[in-house]
Write a protein that holds these residues in place. Structure first.
Motif, PDB file in Angstrom:
ATOM      1  N   MET A 195       1.873  -1.067   1.815  1.00 25.91           N
ATOM      2  CA  MET A 195       0.769  -1.880   1.340  1.00 25.91           C
ATOM      3  C   MET A 195       1.276  -2.851   0.272  1.00 25.91           C
ATOM      4  O   MET A 195       1.900  -2.447  -0.704  1.00 25.91           O
ATOM      5  CB  MET A 195      -0.331  -0.974   0.744  1.00 25.91           C
ATOM      6  N   PHE A 196       1.015  -4.157   0.483  1.00 26.56           N
ATOM      7  CA  PHE A 196       1.360  -5.199  -0.479  1.00 26.56           C
ATOM      8  C   PHE A 196       0.073  -5.659  -1.173  1.00 26.56           C
ATOM      9  O   PHE A 196      -0.938  -5.914  -0.501  1.00 26.56           O
ATOM     10  CB  PHE A 196       1.988  -6.409   0.210  1.00 26.56           C
ATOM     11  N   THR A 197       0.109  -5.798  -2.494  1.00 21.19           N
ATOM     12  CA  THR A 197      -1.080  -6.249  -3.214  1.00 21.19           C
ATOM     13  C   THR A 197      -0.691  -7.157  -4.370  1.00 21.19           C
ATOM     14  O   THR A 197       0.449  -7.105  -4.863  1.00 21.19           O
ATOM     15  CB  THR A 197      -1.904  -5.048  -3.729  1.00 21.19           C
ATOM     16  N   GLY A 198      -1.622  -8.012  -4.794  1.00 23.93           N
ATOM     17  CA  GLY A 198      -1.400  -8.897  -5.925  1.00 23.93           C
ATOM     18  C   GLY A 198      -2.038  -8.332  -7.185  1.00 23.93           C
ATOM     19  O   GLY A 198      -3.162  -7.828  -7.135  1.00 23.93           O
ATOM     20  N   ASP A 199      -1.348  -8.425  -8.315  1.00 26.39           N
ATOM     21  CA  ASP A 199      -1.871  -7.814  -9.533  1.00 26.39           C
ATOM     22  C   ASP A 199      -3.071  -8.542 -10.110  1.00 26.39           C
ATOM     23  O   ASP A 199      -3.776  -8.019 -10.981  1.00 26.39           O
ATOM     24  CB  ASP A 199      -0.770  -7.675 -10.595  1.00 26.39           C
ATOM     25  N   GLU A 221       4.196   3.424   1.060  1.00 23.50           N
ATOM     26  CA  GLU A 221       4.719   2.705  -0.100  1.00 23.50           C
ATOM     27  C   GLU A 221       3.726   1.627  -0.512  1.00 23.50           C
ATOM     28  O   GLU A 221       3.180   0.908   0.328  1.00 23.50           O
ATOM     29  CB  GLU A 221       6.075   2.062   0.209  1.00 23.50           C
ATOM     30  N   LEU A 222       3.485   1.528  -1.817  1.00 26.83           N
ATOM     31  CA  LEU A 222       2.616   0.496  -2.392  1.00 26.83           C
ATOM     32  C   LEU A 222       3.472  -0.429  -3.232  1.00 26.83           C
ATOM     33  O   LEU A 222       4.171   0.027  -4.147  1.00 26.83           O
ATOM     34  CB  LEU A 222       1.522   1.148  -3.248  1.00 26.83           C
ATOM     35  N   MET A 223       3.423  -1.724  -2.925  1.00 27.38           N
ATOM     36  CA  MET A 223       4.215  -2.704  -3.663  1.00 27.38           C
ATOM     37  C   MET A 223       3.282  -3.741  -4.272  1.00 27.38           C
ATOM     38  O   MET A 223       2.463  -4.337  -3.565  1.00 27.38           O
ATOM     39  CB  MET A 223       5.239  -3.375  -2.746  1.00 27.38           C
ATOM     40  N   THR A 224       3.406  -3.967  -5.569  1.00 27.94           N
ATOM     41  CA  THR A 224       2.548  -4.900  -6.293  1.00 27.94           C
ATOM     42  C   THR A 224       3.345  -6.122  -6.711  1.00 27.94           C
ATOM     43  O   THR A 224       4.451  -6.002  -7.251  1.00 27.94           O
ATOM     44  CB  THR A 224       1.944  -4.224  -7.537  1.00 27.94           C
ATOM     45  N   PHE A 225       2.763  -7.298  -6.473  1.00 26.19           N
ATOM     46  CA  PHE A 225       3.405  -8.568  -6.791  1.00 26.19           C
ATOM     47  C   PHE A 225       2.539  -9.372  -7.764  1.00 26.19           C
ATOM     48  O   PHE A 225       1.332  -9.141  -7.864  1.00 26.19           O
ATOM     49  CB  PHE A 225       3.607  -9.391  -5.509  1.00 26.19           C
ATOM     50  N   ASP A 226       3.159 -10.314  -8.436  1.00 27.25           N
ATOM     51  CA  ASP A 226       2.398 -11.236  -9.277  1.00 27.25           C
ATOM     52  C   ASP A 226       1.546 -12.134  -8.382  1.00 27.25           C
ATOM     53  O   ASP A 226       2.028 -12.627  -7.357  1.00 27.25           O
ATOM     54  CB  ASP A 226       3.349 -12.129 -10.094  1.00 27.25           C
ATOM     55  N   GLY A 227       0.290 -12.343  -8.775  1.00 30.12           N
ATOM     56  CA  GLY A 227      -0.527 -13.299  -8.043  1.00 30.12           C
ATOM     57  C   GLY A 227      -1.877 -12.767  -7.617  1.00 30.12           C
ATOM     58  O   GLY A 227      -2.186 -11.585  -7.785  1.00 30.12           O
ATOM     59  N   GLY A 228      -2.681 -13.676  -7.072  1.00 34.41           N
ATOM     60  CA  GLY A 228      -4.028 -13.349  -6.637  1.00 34.41           C
ATOM     61  C   GLY A 228      -4.085 -12.950  -5.177  1.00 34.41           C
ATOM     62  O   GLY A 228      -3.140 -12.356  -4.647  1.00 34.41           O
ATOM     63  N   PHE A 231      -1.176 -13.949  -2.878  1.00 30.14           N
ATOM     64  CA  PHE A 231       0.098 -13.750  -3.559  1.00 30.14           C
ATOM     65  C   PHE A 231       1.285 -13.844  -2.621  1.00 30.14           C
ATOM     66  O   PHE A 231       2.384 -14.258  -3.004  1.00 30.14           O
ATOM     67  CB  PHE A 231       0.119 -12.360  -4.229  1.00 30.14           C
ATOM     68  N   LEU A 232       1.094 -13.447  -1.363  1.00 27.78           N
ATOM     69  CA  LEU A 232       2.233 -13.323  -0.451  1.00 27.78           C
ATOM     70  C   LEU A 232       2.905 -14.661  -0.174  1.00 27.78           C
ATOM     71  O   LEU A 232       4.107 -14.698   0.126  1.00 27.78           O
ATOM     72  CB  LEU A 232       1.832 -12.630   0.849  1.00 27.78           C
ATOM     73  N   THR A 233       2.189 -15.782  -0.290  1.00 25.32           N
ATOM     74  CA  THR A 233       2.818 -17.077  -0.021  1.00 25.32           C
ATOM     75  C   THR A 233       3.895 -17.394  -1.051  1.00 25.32           C
ATOM     76  O   THR A 233       4.838 -18.131  -0.762  1.00 25.32           O
ATOM     77  CB  THR A 233       1.769 -18.209   0.000  1.00 25.32           C
ATOM     78  N   GLY A 234       3.771 -16.842  -2.254  1.00 33.94           N
ATOM     79  CA  GLY A 234       4.779 -17.072  -3.282  1.00 33.94           C
ATOM     80  C   GLY A 234       5.885 -16.039  -3.296  1.00 33.94           C
ATOM     81  O   GLY A 234       6.847 -16.164  -4.058  1.00 33.94           O
ATOM     82  N   HIS A 235       5.742 -14.989  -2.487  1.00 34.05           N
ATOM     83  CA  HIS A 235       6.732 -13.907  -2.458  1.00 34.05           C
ATOM     84  C   HIS A 235       7.201 -13.626  -1.037  1.00 34.05           C
ATOM     85  O   HIS A 235       7.622 -12.512  -0.733  1.00 34.05           O
ATOM     86  CB  HIS A 235       6.125 -12.632  -3.055  1.00 34.05           C
TER      87      HIS A 235
END
Length: 248
Positions: A195-199, A221-228, A231-235
């Motif tokens: 699971m990918f999520t934005g903080d 697995e849970l992965m948190t990224f910067d963004g709204g 977020f995935l477009t920036g990561h």
């Protein structure tokens, strides 16, 4: 961008390259989104992975077709479309509404005895965590405000009335499908789930994201990224690395 429809099937699109791999990653767009959303991902994936982007009715080359406004029906139809591919390894990836849809298609695959290699979900609360939002009941301006808030659409498009007239019907239909979705209790998946999520995603709390763990007996697995929410477009590079590593 060269687009190839898979075997004359309007539901599946490939972008510009042929793959030598026998593993397919099936990608599900967000509400109002189209298969083309995944074109950047297709360029980053290794040749060992076939990327198949699902094109929902009611947009782009399928604009003349009515939207499917029931998520269970949409899952049934995509599941049927994927039947010719079930003899090879399949992984699924979905963002936002597409995450819930990818989950429901994964359930249907496992119920027929086909276990996905991996399920990747992004920007969406776990299926069992319902929240009533009513976006599909808003007027057109209300839908436009939703697009602005999520920052997933080029701001210039939101000022183009002709383009909006083409975008809004699909957006409303997809939101109706997502917001009227009713989780069906049942056995959890057995496949691995990432699971990918934005903080800063106001639509998905940390608890909503972590609750995906309840939906599989396999590795999680849970992965948190910067963004709204988008977020995935920036990561995308990092997310592609995670997907590639998991599928290897």
């Amino acid at each position: 961008m060269t687009v190839h429809t898979d075997r004359d099937n309007a539901w599946i699109q490939r972008f510009g390259r042929s793959s030598s791999g026998d593993l397919s990653l099936v990608c599900f767009p967000h509400a109002g989104g189209a298969a083309s959303f995944y074109h950047p991902l297709s360029r980053l994936l290794p040749s060992s992975v076939n990327m198949l982007a699902i094109q929902y009715p009611g947009r782009q080359d399928r604009r003349a077709e009515p939207c499917v406004e029931n998520l269970a029906e949409l899952a049934d139809r995509v599941h049927e479309v994927l039947q010719p591919l079930t003899g090879q390894p399949l992984a699924l990836f979905g963002h936002s509404m597409g995450a819930t849809l990818a989950f429901e298609v994964s359930r249907r695959l496992e119920e027929q005895g086909v276990t996905p290699v991996h399920l990747f979900v992004s920007g969406r609360r776990a299926p069992s965590r319902h929240r009533s939002e009513g976006v599909h009941l808003r007027d057109d301006q209300g839908l436009i405000e939703e697009l602005k808030e999520l920052s997933g659409t080029d701001a210039r498009l939101l000022d183009d009335e002709e383009l909006l007239s083409m975008i809004l019907p699909a957006l409303r239909g997809d939101y109706k499908a997502a917001e009227t979705y009713v989780y069906r209790p049942g056995d959890p998946l057995t496949c691995p789930v990432t699971m990918f999520t934005g903080d800063a995603d106001t639509r998905v709390s940390p608890e909503d994201a972590a609750a995906w763990r309840e939906h599989t007996t396999g590795p999680f697995e849970l992965m948190t990224f910067d963004g709204g929410h988008f977020f995935l477009t920036g990561h995308l590079q990092r997310i592609t690395e995670v997907i590639t590593s998991a599928l290897r």
